[in-house]
Design a protein around this motif. Structure first.
Motif, short mmCIF file in Angstrom:
data_model
loop_
_atom_site.label_atom_id
_atom_site.label_comp_id
_atom_site.label_asym_id
_atom_site.label_seq_id
_atom_site.Cartn_x
_atom_site.Cartn_y
_atom_site.Cartn_z
N LEU A 112 134.36 -12.82 -47.17
CA LEU A 112 132.91 -13.00 -47.18
C LEU A 112 132.32 -12.93 -48.59
CD1 LEU A 112 132.47 -10.92 -43.98
CD2 LEU A 112 131.58 -13.24 -44.19
N THR A 113 132.90 -13.72 -49.48
CA THR A 113 132.41 -13.83 -50.85
C THR A 113 131.68 -15.16 -51.03
OG1 THR A 113 134.29 -15.03 -51.80
CG2 THR A 113 134.53 -12.63 -51.56
N PRO A 114 130.99 -15.35 -52.16
CA PRO A 114 130.33 -16.64 -52.41
C PRO A 114 131.31 -17.79 -52.66
CG PRO A 114 129.43 -14.91 -53.82
CD PRO A 114 130.66 -14.36 -53.18
N ASP A 115 132.59 -17.46 -52.86
CA ASP A 115 133.61 -18.50 -52.96
C ASP A 115 134.06 -18.97 -51.58
OD1 ASP A 115 133.71 -18.69 -55.71
OD2 ASP A 115 135.85 -18.20 -55.87
N SER A 116 134.08 -18.06 -50.61
CA SER A 116 134.63 -18.37 -49.29
C SER A 116 133.55 -18.58 -48.23
CB SER A 116 135.56 -17.25 -48.84
OG SER A 116 134.84 -16.04 -48.63
N SER A 117 132.29 -18.44 -48.60
CA SER A 117 131.20 -18.46 -47.62
C SER A 117 129.99 -19.19 -48.17
CB SER A 117 130.78 -17.02 -47.27
OG SER A 117 131.89 -16.17 -47.09
N ARG A 118 129.09 -19.56 -47.26
CA ARG A 118 127.78 -20.08 -47.67
C ARG A 118 126.73 -19.05 -47.25
NH1 ARG A 118 130.32 -25.01 -46.33
NH2 ARG A 118 130.10 -26.60 -47.96
N PHE A 119 125.95 -18.59 -48.23
CA PHE A 119 124.88 -17.62 -47.98
C PHE A 119 123.54 -18.30 -48.21
CE2 PHE A 119 128.44 -14.92 -49.48
CZ PHE A 119 128.52 -14.02 -48.42
N GLU A 174 112.24 -23.17 -44.20
CA GLU A 174 111.53 -24.23 -44.91
C GLU A 174 112.36 -25.51 -44.93
OE1 GLU A 174 108.30 -25.91 -46.67
OE2 GLU A 174 108.45 -23.86 -45.86
N ALA A 175 113.66 -25.39 -45.18
CA ALA A 175 114.54 -26.57 -45.23
C ALA A 175 114.65 -27.23 -43.86
CB ALA A 175 115.92 -26.16 -45.74
N LYS A 176 114.58 -26.42 -42.81
CA LYS A 176 114.69 -26.94 -41.45
C LYS A 176 113.60 -27.97 -41.16
CE LYS A 176 114.71 -25.33 -36.64
NZ LYS A 176 114.53 -24.14 -35.76
N LYS A 177 112.43 -27.79 -41.75
CA LYS A 177 111.33 -28.73 -41.53
C LYS A 177 111.69 -30.12 -42.05
CE LYS A 177 107.91 -25.01 -42.15
NZ LYS A 177 106.81 -24.51 -43.02
N ALA A 178 112.49 -30.16 -43.11
CA ALA A 178 112.90 -31.43 -43.71
C ALA A 178 114.27 -31.86 -43.20
CB ALA A 178 112.92 -31.30 -45.23
N LYS A 179 114.81 -31.13 -42.22
CA LYS A 179 116.12 -31.44 -41.63
C LYS A 179 117.22 -31.50 -42.70
CE LYS A 179 114.40 -33.71 -37.49
NZ LYS A 179 114.49 -34.89 -36.59
N ARG A 180 117.26 -30.47 -43.50
CA ARG A 180 118.30 -30.37 -44.52
C ARG A 180 118.73 -28.91 -44.64
NH1 ARG A 180 116.06 -27.91 -48.82
NH2 ARG A 180 113.80 -28.03 -49.11
N SER A 181 119.79 -28.68 -45.38
CA SER A 181 120.23 -27.31 -45.61
C SER A 181 119.55 -26.75 -46.85
CB SER A 181 121.76 -27.26 -45.78
OG SER A 181 122.16 -28.04 -46.88
N PRO A 182 119.35 -25.44 -46.89
CA PRO A 182 118.67 -24.83 -48.05
C PRO A 182 119.64 -24.64 -49.21
CG PRO A 182 119.25 -23.14 -46.49
CD PRO A 182 119.66 -24.44 -45.86
N ARG A 183 119.12 -24.19 -50.34
CA ARG A 183 119.99 -23.87 -51.47
C ARG A 183 120.82 -22.65 -51.11
NH1 ARG A 183 117.92 -20.52 -56.63
NH2 ARG A 183 116.85 -18.80 -55.59
N GLY A 184 122.03 -22.60 -51.64
CA GLY A 184 122.92 -21.51 -51.31
C GLY A 184 123.06 -20.51 -52.45
N TYR A 185 123.38 -19.29 -52.09
CA TYR A 185 123.68 -18.24 -53.07
C TYR A 185 125.20 -18.10 -53.13
CZ TYR A 185 118.78 -17.05 -53.38
OH TYR A 185 117.42 -17.10 -53.63
N ASP A 186 125.83 -19.18 -53.59
CA ASP A 186 127.28 -19.30 -53.51
C ASP A 186 127.75 -20.42 -54.43
OD1 ASP A 186 126.73 -21.77 -51.99
OD2 ASP A 186 126.21 -20.41 -50.36
#
Length: 333
Positions: A229-236, A244-256
């Motif tokens: 569960l690191t930023p290399d092996s996961s999407r946070f 907010e991203a859901k409104k535009a039907k896209r994924s948000p920015r990740g901390y990874d």
């Protein structure tokens, strides 16, 4: 952030211990006085699309090590056995004198049990994105799971899915049918992966963090191994960003690692297919010419710097302390 040690540290360790395996990010060494144990050292190397970039992300290996310790000694400690034996200052007990009391090693190395690894990347997805989204766009399913129509990049799935892949050391991992993977390696492979994900996801959600997907690896006896569960092996993702991203039907920015991946998608290469130029994410890591090109790419400093910021941020949000505090208070450094 302390200056990264890179190849200098690995060379020093290699002068004292036999190198067993060099991965994209970690180097693994035997410990002759403890033949049942290994020393895993996380570098600052970064890989995207199965290519190791010719650059380092400052402090990355320290964050990967700290987060793996965080999960294995805390939230996931009593769910399944894991390979962790020692971390931080505790690794000195198992090392030759020449490698003891080295903060740069203590901050990025783990002593772990030697295991016979199950050759499966146990990916669990709570949200549809990345290669799962690409598979859904092709045929409406992911690893044998048929999904309903109308989903978008970033959609929350009705329930987390076990979507295993092969574990390739040279090329891209390939999707596996989830049912067939469990038939071959045991139903516990999928069941344990889902339990670990759900426990971690619920824990992270308390701090407003979504674990969109992650991957686990197991050794014999379904012992949890490798990074966890690191930023290399996961999407946070952060909950407000996802909403907010859901409104535009896209994924948000990740901390990874996604920030570096997005940069990689913009890199135009000298290679083409059907008359169209290929971008870095479309190259084949098994192709020597493709590997040679990637090895010559100049990675912008801002991409590396921002990746460091994101990795440090997600550790801070999960552990409720910064990296240096965690190393001092938890890792005994």
């Amino acid at each position: 952030m302390p200056e990264h040690t890179g190849s200098t540290l690995m060379k020093r360790v290699g002068e004292c211990l036999p190198l067993v395996h060099r991965g994209k990010v970690r180097d693994t060494f035997a410990i002759p006085d403890h033949p049942d144990l290994l020393l895993q050292v996380a570098s600052d190397r970064i890989s995207i699309f199965d290519f190791v970039l010719p650059a380092e992300v400052e402090g990355k290996g320290q964050v990967l090590t700290a987060l793996t310790v965080y999960w294995l000694t805390g939230v996931l400690k009593d769910i399944v056995p894991n390979h962790l034996v020692a971390y931080g200052a505790g690794i000195d007990t198992y090392l030759p004198t020449e490698l003891c009391a080295l903060p740069e090693l203590e901050s990025r190395a783990l002593v772990v049990r030697k295991l016979a690894m199950i050759p499966v990347e146990c990916v669990v997805r709570g949200y549809l994105t990345g290669s799962g989204w690409q598979s859904y766009q092709r045929n409406g399913q992911v690893c044998g799971h048929r999904l309903p129509p109308g989903l978008h990049d970033g959609s929350r799935l009705a329930a987390p899915l076990f979507t295993p892949t092969t574990k390739s050391h040279k090329g891209h991992d390939q999707d596996m049918d989830a049912g067939k993977a469990c038939d071959q390696y045991g139903s516990s492979l999928g069941a344990l992966s889902l339990v670990l994900y759900e426990v971690a996801a619920q824990h992270a959600l308390r701090d407003g963090i979504i674990i969109a997907d992650t991957k686990f690896e197991f050794g014999n006896g379904y012992c949890l191994a490798d990074e966890v569960l690191t930023p290399d092996s996961s999407r946070f993702w952060l909950v407000p960003d996802w909403k907010e991203a859901k409104k535009a039907k896209r994924s948000p920015r990740g901390y990874d690692k996604q920030y570096a991946r997005e940069w990689g998608k913009t890199v135009v290469t000298p290679f083409a297919e059907n008359g169209s130029p290929l971008r870095l994410n479309q190259l084949n890591p098994r192709n020597p010419k493709h590997r040679s090109f990637v090895a010559s790419v100049d990675v912008p400093a801002d991409v590396l710097d921002q990746t460091t910021v994101l990795y440090l941020d997600i550790l801070n949000r999960l552990a409720h302390m910064d990296l240096w505090s965690y190393q001092g208070k938890v890792m005994g450094m």
